[in-house]
Write a protein that holds these residues in place. Structure first.
Motif, PDB file in Angstrom:
ATOM      1  N   ARG A  56       0.833  -1.212   0.000  1.00 15.15           N
ATOM      2  CA  ARG A  56       0.000   0.000   0.000  1.00 15.15           C
ATOM      3  C   ARG A  56       0.865   1.258   0.000  1.00 15.15           C
ATOM      4  N   GLU A  57       1.967   1.183   0.747  1.00 14.06           N
ATOM      5  CA  GLU A  57       2.859   2.343   0.774  1.00 14.06           C
ATOM      6  C   GLU A  57       3.430   2.624  -0.619  1.00 14.06           C
ATOM      7  N   LYS A  58       3.780   1.559  -1.347  1.00 15.55           N
ATOM      8  CA  LYS A  58       4.271   1.749  -2.710  1.00 15.55           C
ATOM      9  C   LYS A  58       3.195   2.326  -3.617  1.00 15.55           C
ATOM     10  N   ILE A  59       1.961   1.821  -3.446  1.00 11.10           N
ATOM     11  CA  ILE A  59       0.853   2.338  -4.272  1.00 11.10           C
ATOM     12  C   ILE A  59       0.597   3.806  -3.961  1.00 11.10           C
ATOM     13  N   ARG A  60       0.601   4.181  -2.668  1.00 15.46           N
ATOM     14  CA  ARG A  60       0.394   5.586  -2.311  1.00 15.46           C
ATOM     15  C   ARG A  60       1.506   6.465  -2.880  1.00 15.46           C
ATOM     16  N   ALA A  61       2.745   5.957  -2.776  1.00  9.77           N
ATOM     17  CA  ALA A  61       3.851   6.740  -3.338  1.00  9.77           C
ATOM     18  C   ALA A  61       3.681   6.902  -4.848  1.00  9.77           C
ATOM     19  N   LYS A  62       3.238   5.835  -5.529  1.00  5.46           N
ATOM     20  CA  LYS A  62       3.027   5.912  -6.980  1.00  5.46           C
ATOM     21  C   LYS A  62       1.893   6.867  -7.327  1.00  5.46           C
ATOM     22  N   VAL A  63       0.795   6.818  -6.549  1.00  4.70           N
ATOM     23  CA  VAL A  63      -0.331   7.734  -6.789  1.00  4.70           C
ATOM     24  C   VAL A  63       0.093   9.172  -6.570  1.00  4.70           C
ATOM     25  N   ASP A  64       0.848   9.436  -5.495  1.00  5.51           N
ATOM     26  CA  ASP A  64       1.313  10.801  -5.240  1.00  5.51           C
ATOM     27  C   ASP A  64       2.230  11.277  -6.356  1.00  5.51           C
ATOM     28  N   GLU A  65       3.095  10.400  -6.835  1.00  8.82           N
ATOM     29  CA  GLU A  65       3.994  10.784  -7.921  1.00  8.82           C
ATOM     30  C   GLU A  65       3.219  11.085  -9.200  1.00  8.82           C
ATOM     31  N   ASP A  66       2.201  10.239  -9.489  1.00 15.27           N
ATOM     32  CA  ASP A  66       1.371  10.502 -10.669  1.00 15.27           C
ATOM     33  C   ASP A  66       0.615  11.820 -10.533  1.00 15.27           C
ATOM     34  N   ARG A  67       0.090  12.080  -9.316  1.00 17.74           N
ATOM     35  CA  ARG A  67      -0.630  13.342  -9.108  1.00 17.74           C
ATOM     36  C   ARG A  67       0.292  14.542  -9.314  1.00 17.74           C
ATOM     37  N   ARG A  68       1.499  14.458  -8.787  1.00 21.24           N
ATOM     38  CA  ARG A  68       2.437  15.571  -8.966  1.00 21.24           C
ATOM     39  C   ARG A  68       2.787  15.756 -10.441  1.00 21.24           C
ATOM     40  N   ALA A  69       2.949  14.632 -11.149  1.00 18.55           N
ATOM     41  CA  ALA A  69       3.273  14.729 -12.583  1.00 18.55           C
ATOM     42  C   ALA A  69       2.137  15.396 -13.354  1.00 18.55           C
ATOM     43  N   ARG A  70       0.903  15.008 -13.018  1.00 19.74           N
ATOM     44  CA  ARG A  70      -0.238  15.628 -13.719  1.00 19.74           C
ATOM     45  C   ARG A  70      -0.322  17.113 -13.418  1.00 19.74           C
ATOM     46  N   ARG A  71      -0.102  17.498 -12.148  1.00 14.74           N
ATOM     47  CA  ARG A  71      -0.171  18.915 -11.792  1.00 14.74           C
ATOM     48  C   ARG A  71       0.959  19.701 -12.462  1.00 14.74           C
ATOM     49  N   ARG A  72       2.140  19.090 -12.524  1.00 11.28           N
ATOM     50  CA  ARG A  72       3.223  19.792 -13.236  1.00 11.28           C
ATOM     51  C   ARG A  72       2.878  19.970 -14.709  1.00 11.28           C
ATOM     52  N   LYS A  73       2.275  18.948 -15.297  1.00  8.97           N
ATOM     53  CA  LYS A  73       1.909  19.023 -16.719  1.00  8.97           C
ATOM     54  C   LYS A  73       0.855  20.094 -16.969  1.00  8.97           C
ATOM     55  N   MET A  74      -0.033  20.270 -15.966  1.00  8.98           N
ATOM     56  CA  MET A  74      -1.084  21.280 -16.085  1.00  8.98           C
ATOM     57  C   MET A  74      -0.601  22.651 -15.656  1.00  8.98           C
ATOM     58  N   GLY A  75       0.614  22.783 -15.210  1.00 15.50           N
ATOM     59  CA  GLY A  75       1.149  24.075 -14.798  1.00 15.50           C
ATOM     60  C   GLY A  75       0.755  24.447 -13.394  1.00 15.50           C
ATOM     61  N   LEU A  76       0.328  23.510 -12.593  1.00 14.07           N
ATOM     62  CA  LEU A  76      -0.082  23.775 -11.215  1.00 14.07           C
ATOM     63  C   LEU A  76       1.043  23.367 -10.265  1.00 14.07           C
ATOM     64  N   PRO A  77       1.025  23.904  -9.071  1.00 12.27           N
ATOM     65  CA  PRO A  77       2.037  23.480  -8.086  1.00 12.27           C
ATOM     66  C   PRO A  77       1.827  22.003  -7.715  1.00 12.27           C
ATOM     67  N   GLU A  78       2.925  21.357  -7.360  1.00 10.55           N
ATOM     68  CA  GLU A  78       2.840  19.927  -7.071  1.00 10.55           C
ATOM     69  C   GLU A  78       1.956  19.642  -5.860  1.00 10.55           C
ATOM     70  N   GLU A  79       2.018  20.444  -4.793  1.00  8.91           N
ATOM     71  CA  GLU A  79       1.224  20.226  -3.597  1.00  8.91           C
ATOM     72  C   GLU A  79      -0.135  20.895  -3.730  1.00  8.91           C
ATOM     73  N   LEU A  80      -1.150  20.335  -3.079  1.00  8.04           N
ATOM     74  CA  LEU A  80      -2.499  20.876  -3.123  1.00  8.04           C
ATOM     75  C   LEU A  80      -2.561  22.205  -2.379  1.00  8.04           C
TER      76      LEU A  80
END
Length: 445
Positions: free
Chosen positions: A275-299
């Motif tokens: 689960r920890e690996k999955i959460r880390a992967k989800v967080d990394e994907d979320r940060r990548a999407r936000r960077r791609k959209m021009g948004l800051p990595e953190e909410l």
């Protein structure tokens, strides 16, 4: 001399003493000595020593026999060697020398007394050729009894020993003797007795019978005792084996439980790592999407608040879905009593009762389908159809009141308030009324 007569090695000791007396005379016999490094002062001491130890090999010694007494424990010591050993073992070093006051030795008289006692018992002495060989022959037994024992399966030597040992008292006594001596090592060896030895006295018929009964009784008691002991040992072994088996099972259960606990702990740890690996992967994907959209990595704070509100809504939905309505058991039981009472009260008017129940079922169904309609929750008691179908039967109005309908004095109507509608109760009552209408055996028991 009872002690001399009872000594099992008497012949050997007295023969040696007599031979020493013939060769050296009475004076030299006074210095008779050691057996296993122990100085003996008299024939009686030699007999006692032989009875206690089984030693029968004596030889002459020229060492003086002392009489030393320990001053602390009064232990007598007959030589310097005994004194040194006593001091080494106990630490006692003070001794009194009583050699001069000891009684004088008179071994010649003792030897003569022992030889006289042996002569009375028929034992060979120095004057009766102690070294002469005695011819040994097989004892005389009843040939017929011996043949009977052999026919029963016993060997010839065993049969002869049994007949000789039992005094030829009969086959039963011989068999009992064999059973009593079955563990003897020489039971099947040839039996030899001195030639010319007087045979055992022949028993009379009555004495033979009593002797046989006594031997049979002893053999039976011995066998019963052995069987009881064997049974006791078997029971003890069974209890021990059962205890060990139970202990082994408990240990195996404990080990199995420990293995299961360890396995669950390991699985839980592996799941947590996954689960920890999955959460880390989800967080990394979320940060990548936000960077791609021009948004800051953190909410942002607004996004965090929206996420918290969404999580709270999911939790409330989860709690709502987990709610299990409690069935109105008491009201349903009371409703069944009312319906059964109506059927028994109007037993000859079955169709009228079913008409009442079907009407009540229709009222309940209308309210359950649309509880917001006021017309379904209001029933006029003055209506002729209501009176003919429901109001005219005792118990019909009571069923409606049990479901929540209440009388209004203004227009004499039965009204179910909107806040008193209990869908679970109405559904359960509808099921019960449908069963009462369709089941011909309803209320029969």
């Amino acid at each position: 001399m009872a002690t001399v007569q009872a000594a099992p090695f008497l012949s050997t000791v007295v023969t040696a003493l007599c031979r020493h007396l013939d060769q050296h005379g009475p004076a030299a016999l006074a210095t008779w000595a050691l057996s296993q490094a122990l100085l003996l002062r008299s024939v009686a001491e030699a007999q006692s020593h032989g009875e206690a130890t089984g030693h029968s090999n004596f030889e002459e010694s020229t060492e003086a026999v002392l009489t030393l007494e320990c001053t602390e424990c009064s232990k007598p010591c007959r030589s310097q060697t005994e004194k040194d050993l006593h001091t080494k073992r106990t630490g006692h070093a003070a001794f009194r020398d009583k050699t001069a006051s000891a009684a004088p030795l008179d071994t010649e008289a003792q030897v003569k007394e022992a030889a006289s006692a042996m002569k009375e018992d028929g034992e060979p002495t120095a004057s009766t050729a102690p070294d002469a060989e005695v011819e040994m022959v097989a004892p005389e037994v009843d040939a017929a009894l011996k043949q009977q024992l052999e026919d029963m399966g016993f060997t010839a030597n065993r049969a002869m020993r049994a007949l000789h040992g039992s005094g030829a008292a009969g086959v039963e006594a011989a068999v009992a003797w064999i059973m009593d001596h079955e563990n003897d090592a020489d039971l099947d060896e040839p039996l030899l007795v001195p030639k010319g030895a007087p045979p055992k006295p022949k028993l009379s018929a009555e004495e033979a019978r009593k002797h046989a009964e006594e031997m049979i009784r002893k053999a039976k008691e011995r066998r019963e005792k052995e069987e009881r002991e064997l049974e006791r040992l078997r029971e003890a072994e069974r209890i021990r084996a059962g205890r060990e088996l139970l202990q082994a099972k408990r240990q195996e259960d404990d080990l199995k439980l420990k293995r299961n606990i360890e396995e669950r702990r390991r699985e839980k740890a592996e799941d947590e790592r996954a689960r920890e690996k999955i959460r880390a992967k989800v967080d990394e994907d979320r940060r990548a999407r936000r960077r791609k959209m021009g948004l800051p990595e953190e909410l942002t704070e607004e996004e965090k608040a929206a996420e918290a509100a969404k999580a709270a809504e999911k939790e409330r939905a989860k709690v709502a879905n987990a709610f299990v309505p409690i069935k109105p058991v008491t009201q349903i039981s009371r409703l069944r009593e009312l319906l059964v009472g109506m059927k028994k009260r109007y037993a000859s008017e079955d169709e009228r009762v079913k008409t009442c129940w079907s009407t009540l079922l229709k009222y309940i169904g209308n309210v359950a389908r649309d509880p917001r309609q006021d017309k379904f929750r209001r029933i006029r008691q003055g209506n002729a159809a209501f009176q003919a179908r429901v109001g005219g039967l005792e118990g019909g109005v009571a069923v409606l009141e049990l479901l929540g309908f209440a009388r209004q004095a203004a227009d004499d109507a039965l009204v179910l308030p909107a806040d008193k509608v209990n869908l679970e109760l109405l559904q359960a009552a509808g099921g019960l009324l449908h069963d009462a209408c369709t089941n011909p055996f309803f209320g029969a028991l």
